[in-house]
Design a protein around this motif. Structure first.
Motif, short mmCIF file in Angstrom:
data_model
loop_
_atom_site.label_atom_id
_atom_site.label_comp_id
_atom_site.label_asym_id
_atom_site.label_seq_id
_atom_site.Cartn_x
_atom_site.Cartn_y
_atom_site.Cartn_z
N PHE A 129 53.44 30.32 41.35
CA PHE A 129 52.03 30.45 41.71
C PHE A 129 51.27 29.20 41.29
CE2 PHE A 129 47.66 31.98 40.81
CZ PHE A 129 47.34 32.44 42.08
N THR A 130 50.44 28.68 42.22
CA THR A 130 49.61 27.53 41.90
C THR A 130 48.17 27.86 42.25
OG1 THR A 130 49.21 25.18 42.36
CG2 THR A 130 50.08 26.50 44.17
N HIS A 131 47.24 27.42 41.38
CA HIS A 131 45.85 27.80 41.55
C HIS A 131 44.94 26.67 41.11
CE1 HIS A 131 42.33 30.30 41.88
NE2 HIS A 131 42.06 30.22 40.59
N ASP A 132 43.95 26.36 41.97
CA ASP A 132 42.94 25.34 41.66
C ASP A 132 41.66 26.07 41.25
OD1 ASP A 132 41.16 23.30 41.48
OD2 ASP A 132 41.53 22.47 43.48
N CYS A 133 41.35 26.04 39.97
CA CYS A 133 40.18 26.77 39.45
C CYS A 133 38.86 26.14 39.87
CB CYS A 133 40.25 26.83 37.92
SG CYS A 133 41.68 27.71 37.28
N SER A 134 38.88 24.92 40.38
CA SER A 134 37.64 24.25 40.74
C SER A 134 37.17 24.64 42.14
CB SER A 134 37.82 22.73 40.67
OG SER A 134 38.79 22.30 41.61
N ARG A 135 38.04 25.29 42.93
CA ARG A 135 37.63 25.71 44.27
C ARG A 135 36.55 26.78 44.18
NH1 ARG A 135 41.24 24.69 48.51
NH2 ARG A 135 42.30 22.71 48.10
N GLN A 136 35.74 26.92 45.22
CA GLN A 136 34.63 27.86 45.22
C GLN A 136 35.06 29.29 45.50
OE1 GLN A 136 31.49 26.99 44.36
NE2 GLN A 136 32.48 25.04 43.87
N SER A 158 45.09 23.98 37.87
CA SER A 158 44.28 22.75 37.78
C SER A 158 42.81 23.13 37.85
CB SER A 158 44.67 21.78 38.90
OG SER A 158 44.43 22.36 40.16
N GLY A 159 41.92 22.12 37.65
CA GLY A 159 40.50 22.39 37.67
C GLY A 159 40.01 22.95 36.35
N ASN A 160 38.78 23.45 36.34
CA ASN A 160 38.17 23.99 35.13
C ASN A 160 38.67 25.40 34.87
OD1 ASN A 160 36.51 24.95 33.06
ND2 ASN A 160 34.81 23.66 33.72
N THR A 161 39.48 25.56 33.84
CA THR A 161 40.14 26.85 33.55
C THR A 161 39.35 27.73 32.60
OG1 THR A 161 41.33 26.00 31.63
CG2 THR A 161 42.36 25.67 33.78
N ASN A 162 38.21 27.27 32.14
CA ASN A 162 37.51 27.95 31.04
C ASN A 162 37.22 29.42 31.33
OD1 ASN A 162 36.33 28.05 28.49
ND2 ASN A 162 34.30 27.61 29.30
N ASN A 163 36.81 29.73 32.56
CA ASN A 163 36.42 31.10 32.89
C ASN A 163 37.53 31.88 33.58
OD1 ASN A 163 33.76 30.69 31.93
ND2 ASN A 163 33.19 29.70 33.87
#
Length: 483
Positions: A129-136, A158-163
């Motif tokens: 599984f791959t996920h870009d956290c910065s996408r809307q 990738s992207g901002n994983t904080n939330n």
């Protein structure tokens, strides 16, 4: 374009049809030519196949044409060639990237986060599984999809994983956790991970929390600070890059190496080393380990700081031993001679001269040499037959001075790739010509030359020397305009 494709496209009406359907798109034209030539050859009915394929393609436009042709080409590949599970590192066209993503999803090779954001759950078990956290789309995909991701073995975020990534240990079966390029990571998100490969490169996570490390297999980062109490990584096979600095001593690194009996790959970044003699237990640990690859980034000369009489006890038997000297040295350090097992060297010197080259040519296992030179005392002729006997890749940048090296017959007998950057004016002013002896590097396959403010004479000299090499190597010749 290959000769078979050219032969097939000799007919003007075929060329016109292909250009019309492909809308002049270069990628589409190349793919169409290859597909038509291959299929026509196989069927023995080129005209019938051409009409069928082109009429079908004519129903789409732009990128759709290319995608359809690529899909047809992929489907027609032999079974042993259309396996997308093999990883190939390269830069690809956006359309091809989308095709790979589509095929990966169809064959359950990888599931992309945005596909789950629509709440259309796949019937198959998701393993990668791959996920870009910065996408809307769906900011809570990871949190809401835990039931469907419970059997994931490989997770790339990738992207901002904080939330979105509250705790990596929630993925109980994950064995590969790739966080390269992720931002917003917190220590609490990594506190209970175990049994996995963790990639923290480009994440700005350096000061690690107390991880459950007993079954950690691989730990990758840009500048890892391993806290005390984490020296129980008994199953660790790869560790890179751990930092040696004022806050983390070389002795700590030695303790980890000594206890990790399965360690095969180690990367160490020397930012400073207050205790030079502390290098001795570190080198002892490296010598007594089962390492196959050892990479050292040295920023201030700390790695080569041992007294001369301490070096003789060490022998370097590694598949790969790479040293990156990030600081500008006055000349080639003579201490490099003691690293006789060195295979890869990246070095910046203020002045290149004959004595320094003599030091380098004694590194009998050197496979790659990346050399930056800022000045020279005069022309340096490499003439000893068979010197640099293992060298296969040579990158040479003459940054502020002319090209000082000249290659004699029989040198660098295994060199395959040569990249040269130099200034035409500086070289001509200092040496009066562009006679570098490149024609004596008879095994070259690729030559890349960048000339600052090139002249007709400099380009002609390079082309003439390369043309005399029996292998007929590929030449890339470029000119840049910088003062």
């Amino acid at each position: 374009m290959s000769s078979s494709e050219e032969d097939f496209l000799k007919s003007p009406d075929i060329i016109e049809s292909v250009l019309k359907v492909c809308c002049g798109n270069p990628l589409a034209i190349v793919v169409a030519a290859g597909l038509l030539a291959a299929k026509a050859k196989g069927t023995g009915q080129p005209r019938v196949f051409e009409n069928n394929v082109l009429s079908m393609m004519n129903q789409d436009h732009g990128s759709q044409v290319v995608t359809k042709m690529l899909d047809m080409s992929y489907s027609d590949l032999p079974l042993h060639l259309n396996d997308i599970n093999d990883e190939i590192g390269c830069t690809i066209h956006n359309i091809i990237h989308e095709l790979i993503r589509s095929l990966s999803t169809e064959e359950n090779f990888v599931t992309v986060g945005e596909h789950l954001s629509s709440r259309s759950y796949p019937s198959y078990t998701i393993r990668r599984f791959t996920h870009d956290c910065s996408r809307q789309y769906g900011s809570s995909v990871l949190a809401s999809m835990m039931v469907h991701l419970s059997k994931v073995r490989s997770l790339a975020v990738s992207g901002n994983t904080n939330n979105q990534l509250s705790d990596a240990s929630n993925f109980k079966l994950v064995r590969v956790l790739n966080l390269e390029g992720a931002t917003g990571l917190r220590k609490r998100q990594l506190r209970n991970i175990r049994n996995i490969t963790v990639d923290l490169r480009q994440t700005k996570v350096n000061d690690l929390p107390q991880l459950a490390t007993a079954n950690l297999v691989s730990l990758l980062g840009d500048c890892l600070m391993i806290p005390r109490g984490m020296d129980d990584m008994l199953r660790l096979e790869e560790l890179s890059m751990i930092v040696v600095s004022h806050g983390y001593s070389v002795v700590n690194a030695a303790e980890i190496i000594g206890k990790s009996k399965l360690l095969r790959v180690l990367g160490v970044k020397f930012e400073s080393c207050d205790d030079q003699m502390g290098l001795i237990p570190f080198f002892d640990a490296v010598m007594n380990s089962n390492l196959l690859k050892f990479v050292v980034d040295d920023y201030y000369g700390a790695f080569l700081g041992l007294p001369e009489d301490c070096w003789y006890q060490y022998s370097w038997h590694l598949d790969t031993f790479e040293l990156n000297l990030h600081y500008l040295t006055p000349e080639v350090p003579k201490g490099i001679l003691y690293l006789h097992g060195l295979t890869h060297l990246h070095i910046r010197v203020r002045v290149i001269e004959a004595e320094g080259l003599h030091v380098l040519e004694q590194l009998c296992n050197l496979v790659l040499l990346d050399l930056d030179s800022h000045d020279t005392l005069g022309r340096c002729i490499i003439s000893k037959k068979g010197c640099f006997r293992s060298l296969k890749v040579f990158w040479l940048r003459c940054l502020d001075s002319g090209m000082a090296l000249q290659f004699g017959p029989g040198v660098m007998p295994q060199l395959r790739r040569f990249k040269l950057v130099f200034g035409a004016k500086q070289t001509e002013d200092k040496f009066g010509d562009f006679d570098f002896g490149i024609e004596n590097l008879i095994c070259l396959e690729e030559v890349s030359v960048i000339i600052n403010c090139s002249t007709h004479a400099s380009e002609a000299a390079i082309r003439d020397q390369v043309s005399k090499i029996p292998n007929n190597p590929l030449l890339e010749l470029r000119s840049v305009l910088t003062e």
